[in-house]
Design an enzyme around this catalytic site. Sequence first.
Site, PDB file in Angstrom:
ATOM      1  N   ASP A  39       0.924  -1.183   0.051  1.00 17.32           N
ATOM      2  CA  ASP A  39       0.185  -0.104   0.095  1.00 17.32           C
ATOM      3  C   ASP A  39       1.155   1.395  -0.107  1.00 17.32           C
ATOM      4  O   ASP A  39       2.509   1.365   0.352  1.00 17.32           O
ATOM      5  CB  ASP A  39      -1.039  -0.039   1.518  1.00 17.32           C
ATOM      6  CG  ASP A  39      -1.685   1.304   1.189  1.00 17.32           C
ATOM      7  OD1 ASP A  39      -2.166   1.461  -0.227  1.00 17.32           O
ATOM      8  OD2 ASP A  39      -1.720   1.588   2.256  1.00 17.32           O
ATOM      9  N   ASP A  89      -1.396  -0.181   5.813  1.00 23.81           N
ATOM     10  CA  ASP A  89      -1.904  -0.110   7.493  1.00 23.81           C
ATOM     11  C   ASP A  89      -3.096   0.263   7.588  1.00 23.81           C
ATOM     12  O   ASP A  89      -3.101   0.789   8.806  1.00 23.81           O
ATOM     13  CB  ASP A  89      -0.091   0.633   8.020  1.00 23.81           C
ATOM     14  CG  ASP A  89      -0.471   2.222   7.078  1.00 23.81           C
ATOM     15  OD1 ASP A  89      -1.410   2.646   5.907  1.00 23.81           O
ATOM     16  OD2 ASP A  89      -0.472   3.182   7.716  1.00 23.81           O
ATOM     17  N   ASP A 135      -7.118  -2.100   4.258  1.00 19.69           N
ATOM     18  CA  ASP A 135      -6.132  -2.621   3.373  1.00 19.69           C
ATOM     19  C   ASP A 135      -6.329  -4.290   4.510  1.00 19.69           C
ATOM     20  O   ASP A 135      -5.573  -5.403   3.268  1.00 19.69           O
ATOM     21  CB  ASP A 135      -4.362  -2.466   3.902  1.00 19.69           C
ATOM     22  CG  ASP A 135      -3.939  -1.552   3.360  1.00 19.69           C
ATOM     23  OD1 ASP A 135      -4.156  -1.187   1.842  1.00 19.69           O
ATOM     24  OD2 ASP A 135      -3.634  -0.584   4.053  1.00 19.69           O
TER      25      ASP A 135
END
Length: 756
Positions: free
Chosen positions: A308, A508, A512
Amino acid sequence: MRWWTRRREQLLFAATTILLLAGLALAAAGAGAPADLAWTTAAVLGLTYSTVTLIAAARRREPSVDVIAWLALAGALWVGEALAAAVIAVMLATGVLLEARAEARARRELSALVARAPRTARRDTGAGPVEVPVAEVTVGDRLLVGAGEIVPVDGRLLGPAVLDESALTGEPLPVERRAGEDVRSGVVNAGQVFRLTATTTAEASTYAGVLRLVDQAQAQSAPFVRMADRFAVIFVPVTLALAGLAWILAADPVRAVAVLVVATPCPLLLAAPIAIISGISRAARAGVVVKGGGALEQLAAGRVLLFDKTGTLTAGRPVLSDVVTPVTGPISATGVLRLAASVDQSSAHVLAGAIVTAAHDRGLRLSTPERVEERHGHGIAGLVDGHRVHLGKAAAVVPGPLPAWIRQARRRALLDGSLTVFVAVDDVPAGVLLLEDPIRPQAPRMVRALRGAGIGRVVLVTGDRADTAETVGRIVGVDAVRADCDPAGKLAVVRAEQDRAPTIMVGDGINDAPALAAASVGVALAARGATASAEAADVVLTVDRIGALADAILIARRSRRVAGWAVGIGMGLSAVAMLVAAAGYLPPVAGAVLQEGIDVAAIAIALTALIPGRPHAAVIRPADIATAQRLYTEHQEIRPLVERVRTVADALDQPPYDLGPVRTLLDDLEVRLLAHERAEEAELLPIMARALGGTEATSGLSRTHAEIEHQVSRLRRTVDDPIPEDVTDIRRQLYGLYAILRLHNAQEEEGVFSRL
């Protein structure tokens, strides 16, 4: 739990060893019958313990190679080999004790986290500090943390602090934090007393989340570990067949007992779990909580890495990049920042923390605001030194048509992907604060290290715009970028990549969590608190340093490799010993002693997983850290000056062209910037050369230092004797210098300062 249950391994080892030695002493004194009784008693103790473990395995419906140890003990007693049976019992007790001690040693770092959890907090009240249970702390409480005390909950510092964060990060050196920065629960005050404002409850704080993760980690076991019992399905029949064949061919049951004695696969039973648990322990020391051996093995097997962007490859929190003010404004950029930060001291907004931190970094003295009002969607306003200061969005702060300089600032923010906070002083637009989410300096280096560790493909998966994602991807060095992805989109990307090879997903945020759960192994960054991503992930980074991921992968691969070595060597030696015993050249007593040596050797090999391996990148020597930290402080102080280069260039866009700001800027560049660059040339580059292995690695930075000095000198000559046509060239030179400085600073941050 009763004391003998906690000490059963030690009691079994002590009892069997004492009985074995007592029997040897009696035999030496000619008391054969008492000696046999002592040895038989030791064997019965071992047989009883082995029987209990077999019954427990049967209740769990699990096959177990412990049946071989049971047969060896029973067989030795049956053929009258009392001494051999006693030696087997000691061997069994030694293996059990070594396993318990090794696991305790390997789990020490995880257990230490649980043992030091804070129980109380000191609430700062008008009547003085009041000690309360940590569970009673609420958001907004002002807390006092004394020297040597553990921070009880996550909070925002009200003043500077020196913290020992080693329990969460593994870094041994104290870290200096500034007022306005967030601090995590579980770290230790390594300096003077400081105050903070609680931003979470104890239950939702970072340390509580880490403890939950540790509980999950300790409850898991690895496929490699469980393979020992599956191995029994094949190993036990083969061992019994070989023992039976030796008995039949030699017509001697003692040979069968000898085969059983050396057949106990302790290397697989003990060495593999110890190596895996040791790897988990090493990872915990580096600030990475691995939820069990299975996750560690999946981490070692990963070949495709998906990241990410926000909070993973970028810092995940805003940082003030510049303050834009009108050319003829009555308040300077520094003045605007001081007024804005003074008001924001009263706000818990995430942007407020960044603004206050930036003001403290620049050494500004903030005033206490009065009559502060904060409204969601409208910003915050208050009186500072007799001036009404209002911060917020443009529509709330600057009613009516926007001035040209504000439109230009908004355009710049759009192109740079920055956030904007508009500031009005006494209802007059005074400045625009630009905040960005910077790329982590160590991210490009970490990606290169991961490729060196065996990661074949790196993919950036983000919900951000394609242009911003592509920019980050180019800088970090990924193979592919998947932008504009919602949680379902991220999940689809992970599943598609899963068809190629085992995947590692790093994120995080709450969005996600599905992708983390779907990947072969999910890695969550939870340095700023436990989230849904941490719950869904298999591996959690408790340190705000993504380089720890490369360390964790190297640790995982080394642990799996060490486990393979321990099992291969141990089982290979055991197989040879079985054949020798079947041929009649290894009696039961000698076989038991030999097998004990094999077990100890295999466990010793497994414990080498606790030894620190090769780091993923060079590190700065302790003797150089103080110098590098001093230069990094100067490096941070120079950042506003670098941004002024662009601001001054922007102001030369239309007549009348005022070169006064350019001359003032040049004075600061010559006095501050060039002095800093010369100090880096003399002190920082030798540090980099030692860390990177030679001066060739620093030649590019040295050339940039020379180019910066050349450009400043050329700009001075142009400004000192200008002609009208020079304005365009001056502006071009300023933009060129700005680009060189930004690139140069990024290289230094990645190459050296990110290692501090």
